[in-house]
Scaffold this motif. Sequence first.
Motif, PDB file in Angstrom:
ATOM      1  N   VAL A   1      -7.305  -1.999   3.273  1.00 11.25           N
ATOM      2  CA  VAL A   1      -7.376  -1.324   4.579  1.00 11.25           C
ATOM      3  C   VAL A   1      -6.643   0.010   4.519  1.00 11.25           C
ATOM      4  CG1 VAL A   1      -6.624  -1.460   6.988  1.00 11.25           C
ATOM      5  CG2 VAL A   1      -7.661  -3.447   5.923  1.00 11.25           C
ATOM      6  N   VAL A   2      -5.459  -0.001   3.922  1.00 16.63           N
ATOM      7  CA  VAL A   2      -4.679   1.250   3.815  1.00 16.63           C
ATOM      8  C   VAL A   2      -5.455   2.282   2.998  1.00 16.63           C
ATOM      9  CG1 VAL A   2      -2.564   2.264   2.857  1.00 16.63           C
ATOM     10  CG2 VAL A   2      -2.444   0.131   4.156  1.00 16.63           C
TER      11      VAL A   2
ATOM     12  N   PRO B   1      -3.676  -8.372  11.860  1.00 15.89           N
ATOM     13  CA  PRO B   1      -4.786  -8.961  11.077  1.00 15.89           C
ATOM     14  C   PRO B   1      -6.054  -8.128  11.262  1.00 15.89           C
ATOM     15  CG  PRO B   1      -4.172 -10.391  12.920  1.00 15.89           C
ATOM     16  CD  PRO B   1      -3.215  -9.242  12.933  1.00 15.89           C
ATOM     17  N   PHE B   2      -6.584  -7.638  10.144  1.00 14.41           N
ATOM     18  CA  PHE B   2      -7.734  -6.749  10.193  1.00 14.41           C
ATOM     19  C   PHE B   2      -8.973  -7.463  10.745  1.00 14.41           C
ATOM     20  CE2 PHE B   2     -11.536  -4.786   8.271  1.00 14.41           C
ATOM     21  CZ  PHE B   2     -11.398  -3.501   8.773  1.00 14.41           C
ATOM     22  N   GLY B   3      -9.155  -8.728  10.320  1.00 16.33           N
ATOM     23  CA  GLY B   3     -10.334  -9.482  10.741  1.00 16.33           C
ATOM     24  C   GLY B   3     -10.431  -9.585  12.256  1.00 16.33           C
TER      25      GLY B   3
ATOM     26  N   LEU C   1     -10.680   3.529  12.414  1.00 13.75           N
ATOM     27  CA  LEU C   1      -9.826   2.988  11.344  1.00 13.75           C
ATOM     28  C   LEU C   1      -8.424   3.590  11.331  1.00 13.75           C
ATOM     29  CD1 LEU C   1     -10.340   0.847   9.207  1.00 13.75           C
ATOM     30  CD2 LEU C   1     -10.985   2.651   7.610  1.00 13.75           C
ATOM     31  N   ASP C   2      -8.325   4.874  11.606  1.00 13.25           N
ATOM     32  CA  ASP C   2      -6.996   5.507  11.562  1.00 13.25           C
ATOM     33  C   ASP C   2      -6.095   5.034  12.706  1.00 13.25           C
ATOM     34  OD1 ASP C   2      -8.560   6.734  13.406  1.00 13.25           O
ATOM     35  OD2 ASP C   2      -7.907   8.782  12.981  1.00 13.25           O
ATOM     36  N   ARG C   3      -6.693   4.407  13.712  1.00 10.41           N
ATOM     37  CA  ARG C   3      -5.880   3.892  14.828  1.00 10.41           C
ATOM     38  C   ARG C   3      -5.464   2.435  14.604  1.00 10.41           C
ATOM     39  NH1 ARG C   3      -9.824   6.718  17.719  1.00 10.41           N
ATOM     40  NH2 ARG C   3     -10.889   4.856  18.458  1.00 10.41           N
ATOM     41  N   PHE C   4      -5.984   1.801  13.530  1.00 11.02           N
ATOM     42  CA  PHE C   4      -5.627   0.409  13.246  1.00 11.02           C
ATOM     43  C   PHE C   4      -4.271   0.353  12.567  1.00 11.02           C
ATOM     44  CE2 PHE C   4      -5.515  -3.013  10.053  1.00 11.02           C
ATOM     45  CZ  PHE C   4      -5.510  -4.094  10.917  1.00 11.02           C
ATOM     46  N   ARG C   5      -3.412  -0.571  13.047  1.00 11.24           N
ATOM     47  CA  ARG C   5      -2.093  -0.739  12.432  1.00 11.24           C
ATOM     48  C   ARG C   5      -2.210  -1.804  11.350  1.00 11.24           C
ATOM     49  NH1 ARG C   5       0.164  -1.608  17.587  1.00 11.24           N
ATOM     50  NH2 ARG C   5       1.203  -3.451  16.769  1.00 11.24           N
TER      51      ARG C   5
ATOM     52  N   ARG D   1      -6.992   5.919   4.140  1.00  6.53           N
ATOM     53  CA  ARG D   1      -6.727   7.190   3.449  1.00  6.53           C
ATOM     54  C   ARG D   1      -8.026   7.872   3.023  1.00  6.53           C
ATOM     55  NH1 ARG D   1      -1.710   4.781   0.015  1.00  6.53           N
ATOM     56  NH2 ARG D   1      -0.159   4.946   1.665  1.00  6.53           N
ATOM     57  N   GLY D   2      -9.150   7.265   3.380  1.00  4.38           N
ATOM     58  CA  GLY D   2     -10.430   7.927   3.132  1.00  4.38           C
ATOM     59  C   GLY D   2     -11.211   7.398   1.947  1.00  4.38           C
TER      60      GLY D   2
END
Lengths: 196, 121
Positions: free
Chosen positions: A27-28, A86-88, A78-82, A32-33
Amino acid sequence: MLATIAPFPPYTMPSPAEGMTTERAIVVAAQRGSDDAFSALVRIHQRRAYAIVRAIVLSHEDAEDAVQEGFLHAHRALDRFRPDQPFGAWLYRIMANAALDLVRRRKVRVAEELPESIPMPFRDPAESGELRQRLQEALTHLTARQRAVIVMHDVEGYTHGEIGRTLGIPEGTARSDLHHARAALRKLLQNLRSSS
Amino acid sequence: MTPDRWTSGDAELTSALRALYAAPADDGYWNALEARILAHVARGEVSLSWWSELAEMARPGLVAAAGLILAASMALAHSRQLEVTNAYASVISPAPSSIEPATRAASVGDGDAAVHFLISR
């Protein structure tokens, strides 16, 4: 940006603890693109994403559209997700919203037949054809949320809490929706079931 | 039949639901869907960046247009103010032709000034 995606090595399922760390790293990287990282996230989550949106929309084709739209929204957000979240859960909430949006956009709800390419456990028309047809028709009488709740619970095995978090409703509402959806289906399919 | 839970009679319905909502099992299908998702995301981002660029280009244009509108409004207000001032001036100030005889009359003598003024009107 994503038009030329380099081949990504086949994804191998890690252990749960390892999986969390691995997914966080992916995810990170995607944040970062990295296009490769994003395509890995698609590969990991697309089946469950499909199952969730399929529970909400009425046809397989709409489910595919909603999954594509959901991943596009996720990519943009995506850039607003911490990454400590949990990503799911975050992604499936986006998917559910994309599916609910699609249902709202459809003025006429017409349940289409699943294409022949999709494997169906029921193959004998005499055995289950009528039930399937009637069920499909009956499901159009439920609200999108009721349909989502009953399918997520009875088909996908989600708990009420998980359903509530995914659909953005209280757990009690998920329970109540399930109750009403079942009652409606029972009523709609009453004749069929008593005659069989 | 209890209202809030599936009974054994509902097992058939549950299995019909599972059949209806069965996800494709073929890996080829998922590979193809993955490719379509990524293509959709790529197209979406391209159109988004196109709109962003257009929006960025439009921003200075909008500022310039707003400036022009402001300048035009100010010029219009100024010209109206001038018109009003001139209108007032034409009403308030006496006609030059009437001043001359009056001043000439003053030089003739204070006593005849009023007569000269009335004659000149």
